[in-house]
Motif scaffolding. Structure first.
Motif, PDB file in Angstrom:
ATOM      1  N   ILE A   6       0.839  -1.206   0.000  1.00 10.27           N
ATOM      2  CA  ILE A   6       0.000   0.000   0.000  1.00 10.27           C
ATOM      3  C   ILE A   6       0.870   1.250   0.000  1.00 10.27           C
ATOM      4  O   ILE A   6       0.635   2.206  -0.722  1.00 10.27           O
ATOM      5  CB  ILE A   6      -0.929   0.010   1.231  1.00 10.27           C
ATOM      6  CG1 ILE A   6      -1.904  -1.175   1.155  1.00 10.27           C
ATOM      7  CG2 ILE A   6      -1.693   1.320   1.321  1.00 10.27           C
ATOM      8  CD1 ILE A   6      -2.774  -1.338   2.371  1.00 10.27           C
ATOM      9  N   ALA A   7       1.921   1.244   0.838  1.00 11.73           N
ATOM     10  CA  ALA A   7       2.808   2.411   0.932  1.00 11.73           C
ATOM     11  C   ALA A   7       3.471   2.693  -0.381  1.00 11.73           C
ATOM     12  O   ALA A   7       3.603   3.835  -0.795  1.00 11.73           O
ATOM     13  CB  ALA A   7       3.861   2.174   2.026  1.00 11.73           C
ATOM     14  N   ARG A   8       3.905   1.608  -1.068  1.00  4.77           N
ATOM     15  CA  ARG A   8       4.573   1.829  -2.346  1.00  4.77           C
ATOM     16  C   ARG A   8       3.630   2.399  -3.375  1.00  4.77           C
ATOM     17  O   ARG A   8       3.977   3.302  -4.131  1.00  4.77           O
ATOM     18  CB  ARG A   8       5.171   0.505  -2.844  1.00  4.77           C
ATOM     19  CG  ARG A   8       6.410   0.072  -2.077  1.00  4.77           C
ATOM     20  CD  ARG A   8       7.144  -1.022  -2.815  1.00  4.77           C
ATOM     21  NE  ARG A   8       6.323  -2.239  -2.922  1.00  4.77           N
ATOM     22  CZ  ARG A   8       6.294  -3.189  -1.986  1.00  4.77           C
ATOM     23  NH1 ARG A   8       7.009  -3.087  -0.894  1.00  4.77           N
ATOM     24  NH2 ARG A   8       5.534  -4.269  -2.158  1.00  4.77           N
ATOM     25  N   ILE A   9       2.373   1.895  -3.387  1.00  2.39           N
ATOM     26  CA  ILE A   9       1.407   2.367  -4.382  1.00  2.39           C
ATOM     27  C   ILE A   9       1.032   3.819  -4.106  1.00  2.39           C
ATOM     28  O   ILE A   9       1.088   4.682  -4.975  1.00  2.39           O
ATOM     29  CB  ILE A   9       0.149   1.477  -4.371  1.00  2.39           C
ATOM     30  CG1 ILE A   9       0.505   0.069  -4.861  1.00  2.39           C
ATOM     31  CG2 ILE A   9      -0.947   2.077  -5.232  1.00  2.39           C
ATOM     32  CD1 ILE A   9      -0.615  -0.931  -4.704  1.00  2.39           C
ATOM     33  N   ILE A  16       4.608  11.110  -7.863  1.00  5.93           N
ATOM     34  CA  ILE A  16       4.535  11.497  -9.269  1.00  5.93           C
ATOM     35  C   ILE A  16       3.801  12.817  -9.414  1.00  5.93           C
ATOM     36  O   ILE A  16       4.212  13.703 -10.163  1.00  5.93           O
ATOM     37  CB  ILE A  16       3.836  10.385 -10.082  1.00  5.93           C
ATOM     38  CG1 ILE A  16       4.742   9.143 -10.142  1.00  5.93           C
ATOM     39  CG2 ILE A  16       3.510  10.867 -11.490  1.00  5.93           C
ATOM     40  CD1 ILE A  16       4.080   7.941 -10.755  1.00  5.93           C
ATOM     41  N   VAL A  17       2.674  12.971  -8.664  1.00  4.89           N
ATOM     42  CA  VAL A  17       1.944  14.238  -8.724  1.00  4.89           C
ATOM     43  C   VAL A  17       2.822  15.384  -8.267  1.00  4.89           C
ATOM     44  O   VAL A  17       2.875  16.451  -8.855  1.00  4.89           O
ATOM     45  CB  VAL A  17       0.669  14.154  -7.847  1.00  4.89           C
ATOM     46  CG1 VAL A  17      -0.017  15.506  -7.786  1.00  4.89           C
ATOM     47  CG2 VAL A  17      -0.285  13.112  -8.407  1.00  4.89           C
ATOM     48  N   VAL A  18       3.545  15.137  -7.153  1.00  4.95           N
ATOM     49  CA  VAL A  18       4.443  16.166  -6.633  1.00  4.95           C
ATOM     50  C   VAL A  18       5.507  16.528  -7.658  1.00  4.95           C
ATOM     51  O   VAL A  18       5.834  17.682  -7.881  1.00  4.95           O
ATOM     52  CB  VAL A  18       5.115  15.674  -5.328  1.00  4.95           C
ATOM     53  CG1 VAL A  18       6.218  16.624  -4.911  1.00  4.95           C
ATOM     54  CG2 VAL A  18       4.080  15.571  -4.223  1.00  4.95           C
ATOM     55  N   VAL A 112       8.497   7.641   2.591  1.00  8.30           N
ATOM     56  CA  VAL A 112       7.385   6.927   1.952  1.00  8.30           C
ATOM     57  C   VAL A 112       7.112   7.474   0.555  1.00  8.30           C
ATOM     58  O   VAL A 112       6.906   6.709  -0.393  1.00  8.30           O
ATOM     59  CB  VAL A 112       6.111   7.031   2.827  1.00  8.30           C
ATOM     60  CG1 VAL A 112       4.870   6.626   2.033  1.00  8.30           C
ATOM     61  CG2 VAL A 112       6.247   6.144   4.062  1.00  8.30           C
ATOM     62  N   LEU A 113       7.113   8.791   0.391  1.00  5.63           N
ATOM     63  CA  LEU A 113       6.746   9.386  -0.887  1.00  5.63           C
ATOM     64  C   LEU A 113       7.867   9.335  -1.918  1.00  5.63           C
ATOM     65  O   LEU A 113       7.598   9.359  -3.117  1.00  5.63           O
ATOM     66  CB  LEU A 113       6.320  10.838  -0.681  1.00  5.63           C
ATOM     67  CG  LEU A 113       5.067  11.067   0.177  1.00  5.63           C
ATOM     68  CD1 LEU A 113       4.722  12.542   0.209  1.00  5.63           C
ATOM     69  CD2 LEU A 113       3.894  10.255  -0.349  1.00  5.63           C
TER      70      LEU A 113
END
Length: 229
Positions: A6-9, A16-18, A112-113
């Protein structure tokens, strides 16, 4: 589904948005004002030094003006009520011993991000207060000479500035430029190598928020209990 998956997804999706929003703004600000050529020395594999407090000689360091900082922070999409990731953030690659709670929160969120990051330095002895007092982390950028490495550093610096109020960011230093946060910031001079000049890492300093009690739970968009300074 396991938490790690979940963390990876989730982490990859938001990263990517960032990246799309942040890198263009930060690169534009740097391209308009950085006239100095990039250093060519190879950094040694050692924890980087914190920035000095005295003003630098003319031309050795450019401080982003308030309009640049505000524009960069505003360009990053922040999680809204429909994007509150419910899972608590795990201990990441940053050693947390000696760090204060807002610094830990920043380190875990970045871990995480931005999962390309494998090394984050935190507490260490230093003449300045940031690392000895647990107020700063140094996010080491892999392949920092490459376009992708520079873009990654831009994304992390921009995300930290976008979270300046939440994390109590005092300043961010990246590629020999300092971005003042909510508390102003220090100045840095040319120290003659890429590590000291912050070409191979993003330095993020917070106001700390106090030392952890062990009862804190860290999320991407919030932390409980609310720390007291």
């Amino acid at each position: 589904m396991k938490w790690g998956k979940i963390a990876r997804i989730c982490g990859r999706g938001l990263a990517i948005v960032v990246s799309l929003a942040v890198s263009a703004a930060l690169l534009y600000a740097q391209d308009q004002n950085d006239a100095k050529p990039k250093p060519t020395e190879t950094a040694q594999a050692a924890p980087p030094s914190a920035a000095p407090t005295s003003a630098p000689p003319a031309g050795t360091m450019r401080v982003a003006n308030p309009a640049e900082v505000a524009a960069l922070a505003a360009s990053v999409p922040m999680p809204n009520e429909g994007q509150q990731f419910a899972f608590p953030l795990p201990v990441g690659v940053a050693p947390e011993n000696g760090l204060q709670v807002k610094t830990i929160w920043a380190a875990r969120t970045i871990g995480v991000l931005f999962q390309e990051i494998t090394t984050i330095y935190g507490y260490r002895q230093d003449p300045l207060k940031w690392h000895p007092d647990g107020l700063a982390i140094d996010v080491m950028i892999p392949d920092y000479h490459s376009d992708s490495g520079i873009q990654l550093g831009d994304q992390i610096a921009g995300y930290a500035l976008a979270n300046a109020k939440r994390w109590g960011v005092n300043h961010v230093i990246w590629r020999q430029k300092i971005y003042p946060g909510v508390g102003g910031g220090n100045w840095t001079s040319d120290y003659g190598n890429e590590t000291a000049n912050h070409y191979d890492h993003v330095h993020i300093a917070t106001d700390g928020g106090g030392y952890p009690t062990g009862q804190e739970t860290y999320f991407i968009a919030s932390m409980t209990p609310t720390p007291t300074a």
